[in-house]
Structure formats: structure tokens, C-alpha cells
Design a protein around this motif. Structure first.
Motif, PDB file in Angstrom:
ATOM      1  N   SER A 136       0.812  -1.215   0.000  1.00 56.09           N
ATOM      2  CA  SER A 136       0.000   0.000   0.000  1.00 56.09           C
ATOM      3  C   SER A 136       0.843   1.262   0.000  1.00 56.09           C
ATOM      4  O   SER A 136       0.555   2.216  -0.727  1.00 56.09           O
ATOM      5  N   ILE A 137       1.894   1.290   0.812  1.00 59.71           N
ATOM      6  CA  ILE A 137       2.612   2.544   1.027  1.00 59.71           C
ATOM      7  C   ILE A 137       3.745   2.759   0.029  1.00 59.71           C
ATOM      8  O   ILE A 137       4.056   3.912  -0.321  1.00 59.71           O
ATOM      9  N   VAL A 138       4.384   1.686  -0.453  1.00 62.24           N
ATOM     10  CA  VAL A 138       5.490   1.860  -1.406  1.00 62.24           C
ATOM     11  C   VAL A 138       5.022   2.505  -2.708  1.00 62.24           C
ATOM     12  O   VAL A 138       5.671   3.439  -3.202  1.00 62.24           O
ATOM     13  N   PRO A 139       3.895   2.072  -3.311  1.00 63.77           N
ATOM     14  CA  PRO A 139       3.439   2.776  -4.521  1.00 63.77           C
ATOM     15  C   PRO A 139       3.109   4.244  -4.267  1.00 63.77           C
ATOM     16  O   PRO A 139       3.334   5.093  -5.141  1.00 63.77           O
ATOM     17  N   VAL A 140       2.560   4.550  -3.079  1.00 66.18           N
ATOM     18  CA  VAL A 140       2.256   5.946  -2.742  1.00 66.18           C
ATOM     19  C   VAL A 140       3.545   6.751  -2.664  1.00 66.18           C
ATOM     20  O   VAL A 140       3.671   7.827  -3.255  1.00 66.18           O
ATOM     21  N   TRP A 141       4.519   6.225  -1.903  1.00 64.74           N
ATOM     22  CA  TRP A 141       5.808   6.923  -1.770  1.00 64.74           C
ATOM     23  C   TRP A 141       6.480   7.082  -3.123  1.00 64.74           C
ATOM     24  O   TRP A 141       7.008   8.146  -3.451  1.00 64.74           O
ATOM     25  N   LEU A 142       6.434   6.024  -3.934  1.00 66.67           N
ATOM     26  CA  LEU A 142       7.095   6.073  -5.233  1.00 66.67           C
ATOM     27  C   LEU A 142       6.423   7.076  -6.166  1.00 66.67           C
ATOM     28  O   LEU A 142       7.102   7.844  -6.857  1.00 66.67           O
ATOM     29  N   SER A 143       5.085   7.083  -6.175  1.00 60.05           N
ATOM     30  CA  SER A 143       4.380   8.011  -7.059  1.00 60.05           C
ATOM     31  C   SER A 143       4.607   9.460  -6.635  1.00 60.05           C
ATOM     32  O   SER A 143       4.651  10.361  -7.472  1.00 60.05           O
ATOM     33  N   GLU A 144       4.777   9.691  -5.332  1.00 60.47           N
ATOM     34  CA  GLU A 144       4.972  11.049  -4.829  1.00 60.47           C
ATOM     35  C   GLU A 144       6.415  11.528  -4.965  1.00 60.47           C
ATOM     36  O   GLU A 144       6.696  12.709  -4.787  1.00 60.47           O
ATOM     37  N   LEU A 177      16.040  -7.014   5.076  1.00 59.88           N
ATOM     38  CA  LEU A 177      17.195  -6.254   5.551  1.00 59.88           C
ATOM     39  C   LEU A 177      17.583  -5.161   4.556  1.00 59.88           C
ATOM     40  O   LEU A 177      18.007  -4.067   4.963  1.00 59.88           O
ATOM     41  N   VAL A 178      17.460  -5.457   3.260  1.00 58.39           N
ATOM     42  CA  VAL A 178      17.747  -4.441   2.246  1.00 58.39           C
ATOM     43  C   VAL A 178      16.828  -3.234   2.421  1.00 58.39           C
ATOM     44  O   VAL A 178      17.259  -2.080   2.374  1.00 58.39           O
ATOM     45  N   LEU A 179      15.545  -3.504   2.635  1.00 61.68           N
ATOM     46  CA  LEU A 179      14.588  -2.416   2.852  1.00 61.68           C
ATOM     47  C   LEU A 179      14.953  -1.595   4.080  1.00 61.68           C
ATOM     48  O   LEU A 179      14.963  -0.362   4.052  1.00 61.68           O
ATOM     49  N   MET A 180      15.238  -2.298   5.184  1.00 58.63           N
ATOM     50  CA  MET A 180      15.539  -1.603   6.434  1.00 58.63           C
ATOM     51  C   MET A 180      16.808  -0.768   6.325  1.00 58.63           C
ATOM     52  O   MET A 180      16.903   0.328   6.874  1.00 58.63           O
ATOM     53  N   ALA A 181      17.798  -1.285   5.581  1.00 63.24           N
ATOM     54  CA  ALA A 181      19.069  -0.577   5.472  1.00 63.24           C
ATOM     55  C   ALA A 181      19.023   0.574   4.477  1.00 63.24           C
ATOM     56  O   ALA A 181      19.836   1.500   4.565  1.00 63.24           O
ATOM     57  N   SER A 182      18.072   0.527   3.548  1.00 58.60           N
ATOM     58  CA  SER A 182      18.088   1.479   2.433  1.00 58.60           C
ATOM     59  C   SER A 182      17.086   2.611   2.536  1.00 58.60           C
ATOM     60  O   SER A 182      17.324   3.700   1.996  1.00 58.60           O
ATOM     61  N   ILE A 183      15.956   2.400   3.199  1.00 59.41           N
ATOM     62  CA  ILE A 183      14.852   3.341   3.073  1.00 59.41           C
ATOM     63  C   ILE A 183      15.214   4.748   3.534  1.00 59.41           C
ATOM     64  O   ILE A 183      14.814   5.751   2.922  1.00 59.41           O
ATOM     65  N   TYR A 184      16.047   4.881   4.593  1.00 58.38           N
ATOM     66  CA  TYR A 184      16.371   6.218   5.094  1.00 58.38           C
ATOM     67  C   TYR A 184      17.501   6.877   4.296  1.00 58.38           C
ATOM     68  O   TYR A 184      17.882   8.015   4.590  1.00 58.38           O
ATOM     69  N   MET A 185      18.020   6.166   3.307  1.00 59.37           N
ATOM     70  CA  MET A 185      18.965   6.799   2.390  1.00 59.37           C
ATOM     71  C   MET A 185      18.249   7.637   1.344  1.00 59.37           C
ATOM     72  O   MET A 185      18.866   8.463   0.679  1.00 59.37           O
ATOM     73  N   PHE A 186      16.950   7.401   1.201  1.00 56.49           N
ATOM     74  CA  PHE A 186      16.171   8.080   0.181  1.00 56.49           C
ATOM     75  C   PHE A 186      15.287   9.146   0.817  1.00 56.49           C
ATOM     76  O   PHE A 186      14.967   9.088   2.012  1.00 56.49           O
ATOM     77  N   PRO A 187      14.857  10.132   0.039  1.00 62.19           N
ATOM     78  CA  PRO A 187      14.069  11.248   0.579  1.00 62.19           C
ATOM     79  C   PRO A 187      12.653  10.853   0.952  1.00 62.19           C
ATOM     80  O   PRO A 187      12.089   9.901   0.391  1.00 62.19           O
ATOM     81  N   GLU A 188      12.106  11.570   1.900  1.00 64.81           N
ATOM     82  CA  GLU A 188      10.700  11.409   2.259  1.00 64.81           C
ATOM     83  C   GLU A 188       9.839  11.953   1.125  1.00 64.81           C
ATOM     84  O   GLU A 188      10.308  12.697   0.260  1.00 64.81           O
ATOM     85  N   SER A 189       8.578  11.598   1.125  1.00 71.35           N
ATOM     86  CA  SER A 189       7.646  12.101   0.124  1.00 71.35           C
ATOM     87  C   SER A 189       7.495  13.620   0.251  1.00 71.35           C
ATOM     88  O   SER A 189       7.114  14.119   1.323  1.00 71.35           O
ATOM     89  N   PRO A 190       7.789  14.375  -0.802  1.00 65.73           N
ATOM     90  CA  PRO A 190       7.602  15.836  -0.735  1.00 65.73           C
ATOM     91  C   PRO A 190       6.155  16.209  -0.431  1.00 65.73           C
ATOM     92  O   PRO A 190       5.902  17.196   0.266  1.00 65.73           O
ATOM     93  N   ARG A 191       5.212  15.441  -0.938  1.00 61.55           N
ATOM     94  CA  ARG A 191       3.793  15.738  -0.684  1.00 61.55           C
ATOM     95  C   ARG A 191       3.485  15.634   0.798  1.00 61.55           C
ATOM     96  O   ARG A 191       2.759  16.461   1.351  1.00 61.55           O
ATOM     97  N   TRP A 192       4.035  14.616   1.463  1.00 58.11           N
ATOM     98  CA  TRP A 192       3.784  14.446   2.892  1.00 58.11           C
ATOM     99  C   TRP A 192       4.402  15.603   3.674  1.00 58.11           C
ATOM    100  O   TRP A 192       3.804  16.105   4.624  1.00 58.11           O
ATOM    101  N   LEU A 193       5.610  16.029   3.277  1.00 60.64           N
ATOM    102  CA  LEU A 193       6.261  17.136   3.966  1.00 60.64           C
ATOM    103  C   LEU A 193       5.456  18.426   3.818  1.00 60.64           C
ATOM    104  O   LEU A 193       5.287  19.175   4.787  1.00 60.64           O
ATOM    105  N   VAL A 194       4.945  18.674   2.614  1.00 60.15           N
ATOM    106  CA  VAL A 194       4.115  19.866   2.403  1.00 60.15           C
ATOM    107  C   VAL A 194       2.837  19.765   3.221  1.00 60.15           C
ATOM    108  O   VAL A 194       2.378  20.756   3.805  1.00 60.15           O
TER     109      VAL A 194
END
Length: 350
Positions: A136-144, A177-194
Motif C-alpha cells: 500500500s505505502i510503497v506505490p504511494v511513496w514512489l508516485s509522490e 534487511l535491504v529495505l531496512m538498510a536502504s529506506i532512510y537513504m532516500f528522501p521522504e515524500s515531498p507531498r507528505w512534507l508539504v
């Protein structure tokens, strides 16, 4: 700036380290169990779901329990995906992805170390909850975090011992483990921040994701577009009851279309093949245990490779054409499967 990348290069890295592991976890944990259900040490460890050495009413009862063990994964995924409607906005996309990866990791450890059906079921439910959140959340994050141009493209051994089934289940731990190690290397959703009023944090992220300067017109326009979209949404928030009415936006039609697409996807038989391919080859076609697993692995490998076809065609031919073509192809496959497995076994004359 993760890995010193921006624009399309960063998008490719997102796909490789976040999107791909997330959906591999879904497919692997859902279908990977099918090839183990007839394995010798498996049925010895879980006699309650041993349909290999049972007959008649006993086999029917164990088949029901076996189906439950397989299906609880989907039940966990249902509740996991529904939770994202709240948690995604409350905690942010990256935090939910990280938590979901932890869930899959815990569930995989429970499954791989199981010595009883109860522990295995708990592991399946926890994995399902994590996978449901990821789906549910990965497509949302990716699209944003993706540009509109490529958004469709991006959103798309034989031994009698525990080693024959515990390591295959544990393989999925790597992707968690790949997900856990990698996700915070990438930016948060700009839409969520706004949405949270952190516009100045969102601006450099949009610039990085699109490969433009922070003060460029493209970045300012996208930020303004997000703010306008959120403002419009806040004034006309949709309730659950509104989704059951047509109105100007045809919400009932859209809601029903989403439900039906998911329903038909599950009822098309793809999951049946994914989970029970080994049993079909072994019990219905009377192939050897090893050959049945090899053919099942081949079928699932082809299913995995075929999924990349949509990556190259979805933006060129559109969603509707792909639905029609893939639906017709699936129907032909299921007709062929039904015919070929219905022939009686041929026996040689004495």
C-alpha cells in the motif's frame, strides 16, 4: 543527497533498493510456500497439514487446515494495507516502510524457525501485515517522489532434512534487511512534507528528485501544485460514505472498479498456480517430486520475468490495453491447465 544521485539515476536506485525488494517480498512469501508442502521433512515437522500421507476424510480435514495456513498471509496483508490509510499520513511514508520491513523480518524468522503449526501461522500473519503495508505505502511513496512522465513505469536441493525448507523461507530475510538498510537513504515524500507544513524541507527534495536547481521554475511549480492539490483536498475531504455515491466525480464507479480489479486478479487463478503448482504437477500429473519442484520453479521464474513486460509497455500502450491482453492470456492459460490436468493417468500394458 543519497549516493550523490539526482533525477532519473536516483529513481533507478529507488526501484532497485526499495520497490523491487518490497514486491519480491510479496511474491516470494505468498508463493514460496507452495513448493514445500510435499517436502519430506516439512510433512514430518507439520503432520497436522500433511496431505501426502493421508487419505479420505483425514486428508480433506488436513487440506482445509493447510489452506488456512496458506491463506492467513492474505488476512494479515488485508489489515496491514488498511492500516496505511492512517499510519502513512501520521508517521510518514519512510517510517511505515521501515516498520513494515521489520514486520516481514520478524515473521520470516518465526517461519524459518518453526517446529509447530501455531508458530508458523503467527509468522505468516506478521509477514502478511508487513507485506500489506509495503504493497500500500510503497506505490504511494514512489508516485509522490516520481515525475509524472514515468510514474506508470515506476509503479508497476533434494534431501530429507530441515535444510530443504528452512533456508528457502529464510532467503526472504535478505530483502527485508535491504529495505531496512536502504529506506532512510532516500528522501521522504515531498507531498507528505508539504502536508505537514514543512515546505522548505520539501523544496530541495523535489529539486534532487527531478534533477533541477532548488530555485528553478520547475521546482516552484511542482511545490505550488502540491500545495494547491492539498488545499483542494482539505476543503472537499471524501468520507467513506461518499465513495458509495456517484456524484460528479463518479466515486462509486471508481471505488467499485478498484475492488473488482483486485478481486479478479486474485480469482484469475494466478495465486492458485503460484502456491499449488508443485502439488498440481506431483499429484495431478504424477510427476516425480524433484521434477515437480523444478517445473514449479520454472513457472514462477517466468511469472517474475513476465512482470517486467509491463514496465516497458504500460506508458506506451496504456493500462486498459494491458489489462485486456493479460486477462485474455491468463484465461487461455487456465483453460489449458484445466484440460491438461483432467486427462486420466496413462498406464503401460503389462
Amino acid at each position: 543527497m543519497p549516493f550523490g544521485l539526482t533525477g532519473r539515476a536516483l529513481a533507478r536506485m529507488q526501484t532497485a533498493l526499495i520497490v523491487a525488494p518490497a514486491f519480491i517480498l510479496f511474491g516470494y512469501n505468498q508463493a514460496g510456500l507452495g513448493g514445500l508442502l510435499t517436502e519430506d521433512d516439512w510433512v514430518k515437522t507439520f503432520p497436522e497439514i500433511d496431505t501426502v500421507h493421508s487419505k479420505g476424510a483425514e486428508k480433506s480435514q488436513k487440506s482445509t487446515i493447510q489452506g488456512l495456513v496458506v491463506a492467513v498471509f492474505v488476512i494479515g496483508a488485508l489489515f496491514g494495507s488498511l492500516s496505511c490509510s492512517w499510519s502513512g499520513n501520521a508517521f510518514g511514508r519512510r517510517n511505515v516502510i521501515f516498520f513494515a520491513a521489520i514486520c516481514t523480518l520478524i515473521g520470516e524468522i518465526l517461519e524459518a524457525s518453526s517446529f509447530g503449526v501455531a508458530q508458523f501461522i503467527v509468522g505468516r500473519i506478521i509477514i502478511g501485515a508487513g507485506v500489506g503495508q509495503l504493497s500500500s505505502i510503497v506505490p504511494v511513496w514512489l508516485s509522490e517522489t516520481s515525475g509524472a512522465k514515468n510514474r506508470g513505469q515506476t509503479v508497476v536441493v533434494s534431501r530429507r532434512a530441515p535444510v530443504t525448507w528452512r533456508p528457502p523461507i529464510a532467503i526472504a530475510i535478505f530483502f527485508s534487511l535491504v529495505l531496512m538498510a536502504s529506506i532512510y537513504m532516500f528522501p521522504e515524500s515531498p507531498r507528505w512534507l508539504v502536508m505537514k507544513g514543512r515546505v522548505e524541507e520539501a523544496r530541495p527534495l523535489v529539486a534532487m528528485l527531478r534533477g533541477h536547481a532548488v530555485d528553478s521554475l520547475e521546482v516552484s511549480s511542482e511545490i505550488a501544485g502540491i500545495e494547491y492539490s492539498l488545499e483542494e483536498t482539505s476543503h472537499s475531504a471524501v468520507k467513506l460514505t461518499d465513495m458509495l455515491k456517484m456524484g460528479e466525480d463518479k466515486l462509486a464507479y471508481r471505488f467499485g472498479l478498484c475492488i473488482l480489479l483486485q478481486f479478479y486478479q486474485q480469482m484469475s487463478g494466478s495465486n492458485l498456480i503460484s502456491v499449488y503448482a508443485t502439488i498440481l504437477f506431483q499429484n495431478n500429473l504424477h510427476l516425480g517430486s524433484e521434477l515437480a519442484r523444478v517445473l514449479s520453479g520454472g513457472a514462477l521464474t517466468w511469472k517474475f520475468l513476465a512482470s517486467f513486460i509491463a514496465f516497458f509497455t504500460i506508458d506506451r500502450f496504456g493500462r486498459r490495453a494491458l489489462f485486456i491482453i493479460s486477462g485474455a492470456g491468463m484465461a487461455c492459460c487456465m483453460v489449458s491447465l484445466a484440460i491438461t490436468t483432467s486427462f486420466p493417468r496413462r498406464t503401460e500394458a503389462p
